[in-house]
Design an enzyme around this catalytic site. Structure first.
Site, PDB file in Angstrom:
ATOM      1  N   ASP A   1      69.844 -25.048  36.072  1.00 38.04           N
ATOM      2  CA  ASP A   1      70.477 -26.302  36.498  1.00 38.04           C
ATOM      3  C   ASP A   1      70.183 -26.513  37.982  1.00 38.04           C
ATOM      4  O   ASP A   1      70.624 -25.712  38.826  1.00 38.04           O
ATOM      5  CB  ASP A   1      71.993 -26.242  36.296  1.00 38.04           C
ATOM      6  CG  ASP A   1      72.416 -26.230  34.833  1.00 38.04           C
ATOM      7  OD1 ASP A   1      71.656 -25.682  34.004  1.00 38.04           O
ATOM      8  OD2 ASP A   1      73.509 -26.740  34.535  1.00 38.04           O
TER       9      ASP A   1
ATOM     10  N   LYS B   1      72.404 -34.389  34.057  1.00 39.43           N
ATOM     11  CA  LYS B   1      73.790 -33.914  34.168  1.00 39.43           C
ATOM     12  C   LYS B   1      74.520 -34.733  35.221  1.00 39.43           C
ATOM     13  O   LYS B   1      73.944 -35.108  36.246  1.00 39.43           O
ATOM     14  CB  LYS B   1      73.742 -32.427  34.535  1.00 39.43           C
ATOM     15  CG  LYS B   1      75.060 -31.755  34.832  1.00 39.43           C
ATOM     16  CD  LYS B   1      74.791 -30.273  35.145  1.00 39.43           C
ATOM     17  CE  LYS B   1      76.006 -29.558  35.693  1.00 39.43           C
ATOM     18  NZ  LYS B   1      75.719 -28.146  36.052  1.00 39.43           N
TER      19      LYS B   1
ATOM     20  N   LYS C   1      74.407 -33.858  29.832  1.00 40.32           N
ATOM     21  CA  LYS C   1      75.468 -32.898  30.146  1.00 40.32           C
ATOM     22  C   LYS C   1      76.489 -33.543  31.070  1.00 40.32           C
ATOM     23  O   LYS C   1      76.141 -34.073  32.125  1.00 40.32           O
ATOM     24  CB  LYS C   1      74.892 -31.639  30.805  1.00 40.32           C
ATOM     25  CG  LYS C   1      75.968 -30.610  31.185  1.00 40.32           C
ATOM     26  CD  LYS C   1      75.349 -29.332  31.732  1.00 40.32           C
ATOM     27  CE  LYS C   1      76.415 -28.365  32.243  1.00 40.32           C
ATOM     28  NZ  LYS C   1      75.830 -27.098  32.759  1.00 40.32           N
TER      29      LYS C   1
END
Length: 302
Positions: free
Chosen positions: A155, A218, A254
């Site tokens: 990430d 995300k 996400k």
């Protein structure tokens, strides 16, 4: 190469002609923020039907990236974190495991050695998390070490300051380089939507991340500015839908940052369901980053 940005809460200007304009305009947001808010409110009301649906709650549980990203993390605390997950899998065979454990890169090896539960990925935040304010070379080194030590997923944070300054080429080249490093491992790109001020800016940042190779986009780090919001989630999911229609490539979504209650989780589930469809409702394409949500879900399921 830069594109002009109007300051404060205005949107990116696409007046400059460069290699990004055509791609961004192709995915131009065609709803006002007022229209988005109205749609999201309708989805919020509709999400209530899922609150007592145990299959929905189980799906959400299976899509969680369970995080430990605290400044006081230590070998001892991470081992306890992993042990709790191992114990849960043993004691609850009828419930799904979480999708991944998300830790700082320096703990990837420890998690890799101690995780016994099946089908749980090791995710690491990387690239100068949470601010992304460091050299690209440092981001590459940190990501390489995390992958070497067993990370399955990375990430990273899209540098929102460079996005707001219009440095699109810098941002996309850096993201593409980190995706190249990850190879077939999952790269999630954090948009940090709270710093981008408007729906149009969130849409542009999402498109740039996807064109740079992001496997997931995300909502936020949950550290620096405002975390996930339903409006940001809706805009990102709309961008994913358009991108999939145009390219044939499915990018995951996400939600992260302040998602603690079952109601919160069900709302994001329903946004994905309404915008992207049921084919996205699995942990290959949908994740929720959270630390305290699991206990609340288990309580609701029991």
């Amino acid at each position: 190469m830069k594109m002009d940005i109007i300051n404060d809460q205005e949107d990116f200007s696409l007046a400059d002609s460069n290699r990004f304009s055509e791609a961004i305009m192709k995915f131009e947001l065609n709803e006002t923020e007022q229209e988005i808010e109205k749609t999201v409110e309708s989805i919020r009301k509709d999400s209530a039907k899922h609150l007592n649906d145990k299959e929905v709650l189980k799906t959400i549980l299976s899509c969680i990236d369970l995080t430990s990203l605290k400044p006081d993390d230590s070998d001892e605390s991470i081992l306890k974190f992993v042990e709790k997950v191992n114990d849960f899998a043993d004691k609850n065979p009828d419930l799904p495991a979480v999708a991944a454990l998300c830790v700082y890169p320096c703990y990837a090896g420890l998690v890799n050695e101690s995780l016994e539960a099946d089908n749980i990925k090791i995710a690491c935040v990387s690239g100068g998390f949470p601010s992304s304010q460091t050299f690209t070379e440092v981001k590459i080194a940190e990501t390489s070490l995390a992958l070497h030590d067993g990370a399955d997923e990375i990430d990273i944070v899209q540098p929102s300051g460079r996005i707001m300054s219009g440095e699109f080429e810098y941002v996309t080249d850096e993201t593409a380089e980190l995706k190249s490093l990850c190879g077939d491992k999952i790269l999630k790109v954090i948009i940090e939507t709270g710093a981008l001020k408007s729906a149009v800016n969130i849409n542009v940042a999402s498109v740039l991340a996807m064109y740079s190779g992001a496997d997931f986009i995300k909502t936020s780090t949950g550290k620096e500015v405002q975390g996930a919001t339903p409006m940001a989630a809706y805009v990102m999911c709309k961008a994913i839908k358009k991108y999939a229609s145009e390219t044939g490539r499915k990018v995951g979504f996400k939600a992260a940052g302040g998602i603690r209650t079952v109601q919160d989780a069900v709302l994001y589930y329903t946004i994905v369901e309404k915008v992207l469809g049921k084919e996205w409702l699995n942990n290959s394409l949908f994740r929720i980053g959270a630390s305290s949500l699991v206990d609340n879900l288990i309580e609701a399921l029991s």
